[in-house]
Design a protein around this motif. Sequence first.
Motif, mmCIF file in Angstrom:
data_model
loop_
_atom_site.group_PDB
_atom_site.id
_atom_site.type_symbol
_atom_site.label_atom_id
_atom_site.label_comp_id
_atom_site.label_asym_id
_atom_site.label_seq_id
_atom_site.Cartn_x
_atom_site.Cartn_y
_atom_site.Cartn_z
ATOM 1 N N VAL A 1 4.459 7.397 7.819
ATOM 2 C CA VAL A 1 5.520 8.275 7.311
ATOM 3 C C VAL A 1 6.573 7.442 6.586
ATOM 4 C CG1 VAL A 1 7.324 9.924 7.966
ATOM 5 C CG2 VAL A 1 5.072 10.040 9.054
ATOM 6 N N GLN A 2 6.911 6.285 7.128
ATOM 7 C CA GLN A 2 7.884 5.403 6.476
ATOM 8 C C GLN A 2 7.425 5.014 5.072
ATOM 9 O OE1 GLN A 2 10.980 3.929 7.621
ATOM 10 N NE2 GLN A 2 10.834 5.682 8.990
ATOM 11 N N LYS A 3 6.124 4.779 4.896
ATOM 12 C CA LYS A 3 5.583 4.365 3.602
ATOM 13 C C LYS A 3 5.355 5.538 2.652
ATOM 14 C CE LYS A 3 3.267 0.189 5.189
ATOM 15 N NZ LYS A 3 1.977 -0.505 5.344
ATOM 16 N N ALA A 4 5.327 6.754 3.173
ATOM 17 C CA ALA A 4 5.012 7.933 2.368
ATOM 18 C C ALA A 4 6.148 8.275 1.408
ATOM 19 C CB ALA A 4 4.749 9.120 3.288
ATOM 20 N N GLN A 5 5.771 8.785 0.253
ATOM 21 C CA GLN A 5 6.752 9.335 -0.673
ATOM 22 C C GLN A 5 6.859 10.842 -0.516
ATOM 23 O OE1 GLN A 5 5.634 8.055 -4.594
ATOM 24 N NE2 GLN A 5 6.309 5.969 -4.244
ATOM 25 N N SER A 6 5.759 11.462 -0.054
ATOM 26 C CA SER A 6 5.754 12.915 0.134
ATOM 27 C C SER A 6 5.106 13.270 1.466
ATOM 28 C CB SER A 6 5.010 13.599 -1.012
ATOM 29 O OG SER A 6 3.672 13.153 -1.055
ATOM 30 N N VAL A 7 5.684 14.287 2.122
ATOM 31 C CA VAL A 7 5.214 14.721 3.432
ATOM 32 C C VAL A 7 5.197 16.247 3.459
ATOM 33 C CG1 VAL A 7 5.627 14.633 5.926
ATOM 34 C CG2 VAL A 7 6.269 12.676 4.501
ATOM 35 N N ALA B 1 13.125 16.651 11.826
ATOM 36 C CA ALA B 1 12.254 15.749 11.054
ATOM 37 C C ALA B 1 12.394 16.019 9.564
ATOM 38 C CB ALA B 1 10.797 15.894 11.493
ATOM 39 N N VAL B 2 12.430 17.287 9.193
ATOM 40 C CA VAL B 2 12.575 17.633 7.772
ATOM 41 C C VAL B 2 13.908 17.110 7.238
ATOM 42 C CG1 VAL B 2 12.763 19.540 6.123
ATOM 43 C CG2 VAL B 2 11.029 19.625 7.926
ATOM 44 N N ARG B 3 14.975 17.292 7.987
ATOM 45 C CA ARG B 3 16.289 16.777 7.557
ATOM 46 C C ARG B 3 16.248 15.261 7.370
ATOM 47 N NH1 ARG B 3 17.870 21.226 10.464
ATOM 48 N NH2 ARG B 3 19.407 22.524 9.414
ATOM 49 N N SER B 4 15.643 14.573 8.319
ATOM 50 C CA SER B 4 15.549 13.116 8.247
ATOM 51 C C SER B 4 14.724 12.675 7.035
ATOM 52 C CB SER B 4 14.936 12.563 9.539
ATOM 53 O OG SER B 4 14.832 11.177 9.482
ATOM 54 N N LEU B 5 13.621 13.347 6.794
ATOM 55 C CA LEU B 5 12.771 13.007 5.641
ATOM 56 C C LEU B 5 13.510 13.239 4.330
ATOM 57 C CD1 LEU B 5 9.468 14.601 6.983
ATOM 58 C CD2 LEU B 5 9.920 12.143 6.715
ATOM 59 N N LEU B 6 14.263 14.331 4.249
ATOM 60 C CA LEU B 6 15.050 14.597 3.040
ATOM 61 C C LEU B 6 16.121 13.523 2.838
ATOM 62 C CD1 LEU B 6 15.409 18.472 3.372
ATOM 63 C CD2 LEU B 6 14.155 17.249 1.564
ATOM 64 N N LYS B 7 16.784 13.115 3.927
ATOM 65 C CA LYS B 7 17.805 12.067 3.838
ATOM 66 C C LYS B 7 17.205 10.748 3.364
ATOM 67 C CE LYS B 7 21.023 13.889 7.242
ATOM 68 N NZ LYS B 7 21.545 13.789 8.608
ATOM 69 N N GLN B 8 15.940 10.519 3.695
ATOM 70 C CA GLN B 8 15.251 9.296 3.273
ATOM 71 C C GLN B 8 14.766 9.382 1.826
ATOM 72 O OE1 GLN B 8 12.125 8.191 6.071
ATOM 73 N NE2 GLN B 8 13.407 8.812 7.783
ATOM 74 N N GLY B 9 14.995 10.525 1.182
ATOM 75 C CA GLY B 9 14.614 10.678 -0.217
ATOM 76 C C GLY B 9 13.155 11.049 -0.425
#
Length: 157
Positions: free
Chosen positions: A46-52, A67-75
């Motif tokens: 997940v850390q290496k992913a650009q899209s999830v 999780a969605v909020r965190s992923l969005l914050k990570q760009g």
Amino acid sequence: MCSALSSAKSTLRRQMRLVLRNAEEAGEIRKKSEDACKALVQLEVVQKAQSVAVFLSMPLEIQTDAAVRSLLKQGKTVYAPVVTSKDTMEFYTVGSEDELGCLHKNHWGIPEPKRCGEEMLAEGVDVVVTPGLAFDRCGRRLGQGKVRFCCTLSIQG
């Protein structure tokens, strides 16, 4: 054989829903959801992913909003499913935390993004997070029994 397997799955689904209802009453689902979301976003893949692509939760499922909020914050580009027919879905972008808070719920009570976002192409997603009532030790999933994720992922992949 098929009817015996189908019957066993139906029995297991009923048992798991009872366990989950009891867990919800005890407040365990929210706590376990927080732990699961933290673990998910820390996975190397997940850390290496650009899209999830991430399922948006029904009441008795792991709540994925953190999780969605965190992923969005990570760009990261985040996709979520929209049910399009009895057994298929399409995935569309959740563009921001604000949008996450404004999703509409379908007739099963599942939050869905608007279909006006970017649609996910199978080759354009790095990680897919699927829901499940239960998983065995080999990671095989028992879903709600509507075959949407199974059908959609086999069509797209």
